[in-house]
Design an enzyme around this catalytic site. Structure first.
Site, PDB file in Angstrom:
ATOM      1  N   ALA A  25       0.815  -1.219   0.000  1.00  0.00           N
ATOM      2  CA  ALA A  25       0.000   0.000   0.000  1.00  0.00           C
ATOM      3  C   ALA A  25       0.845   1.263   0.000  1.00  0.00           C
ATOM      4  O   ALA A  25       0.635   2.171  -0.812  1.00  0.00           O
ATOM      5  CB  ALA A  25      -0.936  -0.016   1.210  1.00  0.00           C
ATOM      6  N   TYR A  80       3.155 -11.942  -1.943  1.00  0.00           N
ATOM      7  CA  TYR A  80       1.796 -12.489  -1.898  1.00  0.00           C
ATOM      8  C   TYR A  80       1.315 -12.817  -3.292  1.00  0.00           C
ATOM      9  O   TYR A  80       1.765 -12.243  -4.281  1.00  0.00           O
ATOM     10  CB  TYR A  80       0.837 -11.561  -1.155  1.00  0.00           C
ATOM     11  CG  TYR A  80       0.207 -10.433  -1.925  1.00  0.00           C
ATOM     12  CD1 TYR A  80      -1.138 -10.485  -2.296  1.00  0.00           C
ATOM     13  CD2 TYR A  80       0.926  -9.279  -2.245  1.00  0.00           C
ATOM     14  CE1 TYR A  80      -1.739  -9.437  -2.968  1.00  0.00           C
ATOM     15  CE2 TYR A  80       0.328  -8.228  -2.915  1.00  0.00           C
ATOM     16  CZ  TYR A  80      -1.004  -8.311  -3.278  1.00  0.00           C
ATOM     17  OH  TYR A  80      -1.588  -7.269  -3.941  1.00  0.00           O
ATOM     18  N   TYR A 119      -0.999 -14.591   1.515  1.00  0.00           N
ATOM     19  CA  TYR A 119       0.088 -13.752   1.997  1.00  0.00           C
ATOM     20  C   TYR A 119       1.220 -14.618   2.557  1.00  0.00           C
ATOM     21  O   TYR A 119       0.974 -15.593   3.276  1.00  0.00           O
ATOM     22  CB  TYR A 119      -0.391 -12.825   3.110  1.00  0.00           C
ATOM     23  CG  TYR A 119      -1.310 -11.716   2.676  1.00  0.00           C
ATOM     24  CD1 TYR A 119      -0.805 -10.559   2.086  1.00  0.00           C
ATOM     25  CD2 TYR A 119      -2.686 -11.807   2.867  1.00  0.00           C
ATOM     26  CE1 TYR A 119      -1.652  -9.531   1.699  1.00  0.00           C
ATOM     27  CE2 TYR A 119      -3.535 -10.776   2.484  1.00  0.00           C
ATOM     28  CZ  TYR A 119      -3.012  -9.647   1.904  1.00  0.00           C
ATOM     29  OH  TYR A 119      -3.852  -8.632   1.531  1.00  0.00           O
ATOM     30  N   ASN A 180      -7.127   0.216   5.420  1.00  0.00           N
ATOM     31  CA  ASN A 180      -6.655  -0.980   4.715  1.00  0.00           C
ATOM     32  C   ASN A 180      -6.830  -2.249   5.549  1.00  0.00           C
ATOM     33  O   ASN A 180      -5.878  -2.986   5.810  1.00  0.00           O
ATOM     34  CB  ASN A 180      -5.174  -0.818   4.338  1.00  0.00           C
ATOM     35  CG  ASN A 180      -4.991  -0.291   2.927  1.00  0.00           C
ATOM     36  OD1 ASN A 180      -5.819  -0.530   2.050  1.00  0.00           O
ATOM     37  ND2 ASN A 180      -3.913   0.430   2.701  1.00  0.00           N
ATOM     38  N   GLY A 244     -19.033   6.464  -5.104  1.00  0.00           N
ATOM     39  CA  GLY A 244     -18.217   7.662  -5.032  1.00  0.00           C
ATOM     40  C   GLY A 244     -17.477   7.738  -3.719  1.00  0.00           C
ATOM     41  O   GLY A 244     -17.118   6.711  -3.126  1.00  0.00           O
ATOM     42  N   ASP A 271      -5.146   2.495  -3.327  1.00  0.00           N
ATOM     43  CA  ASP A 271      -3.886   3.204  -3.110  1.00  0.00           C
ATOM     44  C   ASP A 271      -3.768   4.380  -4.077  1.00  0.00           C
ATOM     45  O   ASP A 271      -3.294   5.462  -3.711  1.00  0.00           O
ATOM     46  CB  ASP A 271      -2.703   2.258  -3.306  1.00  0.00           C
ATOM     47  CG  ASP A 271      -2.719   1.101  -2.324  1.00  0.00           C
ATOM     48  OD1 ASP A 271      -3.229   1.269  -1.203  1.00  0.00           O
ATOM     49  OD2 ASP A 271      -2.216   0.015  -2.685  1.00  0.00           O
TER      50      ASP A 271
END
Length: 348
Positions: A25, A80, A119, A180, A244, A271
């Site tokens: 990220a 990952y 991951y 996140n 939005g 991101d």
């Protein structure tokens, strides 16, 4: 972190080959901001291996300063694997479907099966980061420090680092925090909600999706309900998927609809949205303009198979962000759009 993208749709068990790329990220945000002409630095740890070497090289090639990246001789670089589809936060489990981040048809949100993600970050070089990993020199007089809730999930030391970065102090830069929430990274998902809420409350600018707020904190009722539960940050951005996004500056709320996008892949859009919003923040633009620049950067990520899309040249982004509401609402972007976005990168 190195990411491996599938060569075709299907389960991880069925996909025969993967393509290597850069992910993570914070590095995604740093790369996108650098490509948009801002000076950025990535502070992290990688392993003394080929993957770590690739990350430093590829992120540096985007224009990001990687001089503060430490190389760990004993721990590997995190990786990952993922399938095609939108990330899941354990919502809509009864349907197996989730709205994509942008509408790809005139009638509403596109629905995708949730992505399957594996991951391999336990014991990684980045998981060994701690408060001692960040020095005043590594921050280098930054105007904005962007961090992510993913880091808090990696280890106890990483959580200590996040708490130190979001702790109040008079000389800190503006702290931008993207929640996140990634349920599979947390050893105890029940622990994630309170931790992420505390980190958000200590930050100046917070990005959170409506789906994340429900999954991590049990908050429903839309952006106003999230703001009521999280009044501390000076600026709160609530991402509403295909619909939005709403930004709260103090008590004032501003909403801008998402763009219609012919989605190639949904990975990296969040991101990129954060990067567009932060770019406009650095330029002192209005809340409406900040949201629109976020949507434009997200669209650029949605138009490519990997995490990083080529952002529009600044003049083109400003032109599109200034469109009247009706023109913005009918704007549709596809893969050919990127060809019209070529131009000189403006530096700041």
């Amino acid at each position: 972190m190195v990411t491996f993208r599938p060569s075709r749709p299907g389960r991880l068990a069925d996909v025969p080959t993967f393509e290597r790329g850069i992910g993570g990220a914070e590095s995604n945000v740093a790369c996108t901001l650098a490509l948009a002409g801002h000076r950025t630095r990535w502070v992290s740890r990688v392993g003394a291996d080929g993957f770590g070497e690739h990350l430093i090289s590829a992120i540096g090639a985007c224009g990001v300063d990687t001089s503060a990246v430490a190389v760990d001789p004993s721990r590997p670089t995190g990786i990952y694997f993922r399938t095609a589809g939108e990330r899941a936060v354990d919502l809509a489990a009864d349907t197996g479907l989730r709205p994509g981040p942008c509408s790809s048809n005139a009638g509403g949100a596109e629905f995708e099966p949730p992505a399957e993600v594996a991951y391999y970050r336990a014991g990684s070089a980045a998981s060994a980061m701690s408060p001692e990993s960040i020095t005043p020199d590594s921050l280098g007089g930054a105007e904005i420090l962007h961090v992510s809730g993913i880091t808090a999930a990696l280890s106890a030391d990483c959580l200590d680092l996040m708490r130190s970065l979001t702790a109040p102090r008079p000389d800190r830069p503006l702290v931008s925090f993207d929640v996140n929430y990634r349920v599979h990274l947390w050893a105890d998902p029940a622990h994630a909600g309170p931790v992420l809420l505390d980190l958000a409350r200590g930050s100046d600018l917070v990005f959170v999706g409506e789906d994340e707020a429900e999954a991590a904190w049990g908050i429903t009722g839309g952006p106003a309900a999230i703001r009521a539960a999280l009044p501390e940050p000076r600026t709160l951005v609530v991402k509403q998927g295909a619909q939005g996004a709403t930004v709260f500056s103090g008590t004032e709320a501003t909403y801008e609809p998402s763009l219609k996008v012919d989605v190639v892949a949904s990975v990296g859009a969040g991101d990129a949205f954060a990067a567009g919003f932060l770019s406009a923040t650095l330029r002192g633009l209005t809340d409406s303009e900040r949201l629109r620049h976020g949507h434009l950067m997200a669209a650029a990520a949605l138009l490519v198979p990997g995490d990083l899309g080529a952002p529009p040249a600044r003049a083109e982004a400003d032109r599109l962000a200034a469109l009247p509401a009706e023109a913005w609402g009918t704007l549709r972007l596809g893969p050919d759009t990127i060809k019209t976005w070529a131009g000189e990168v403006v530096t700041t």
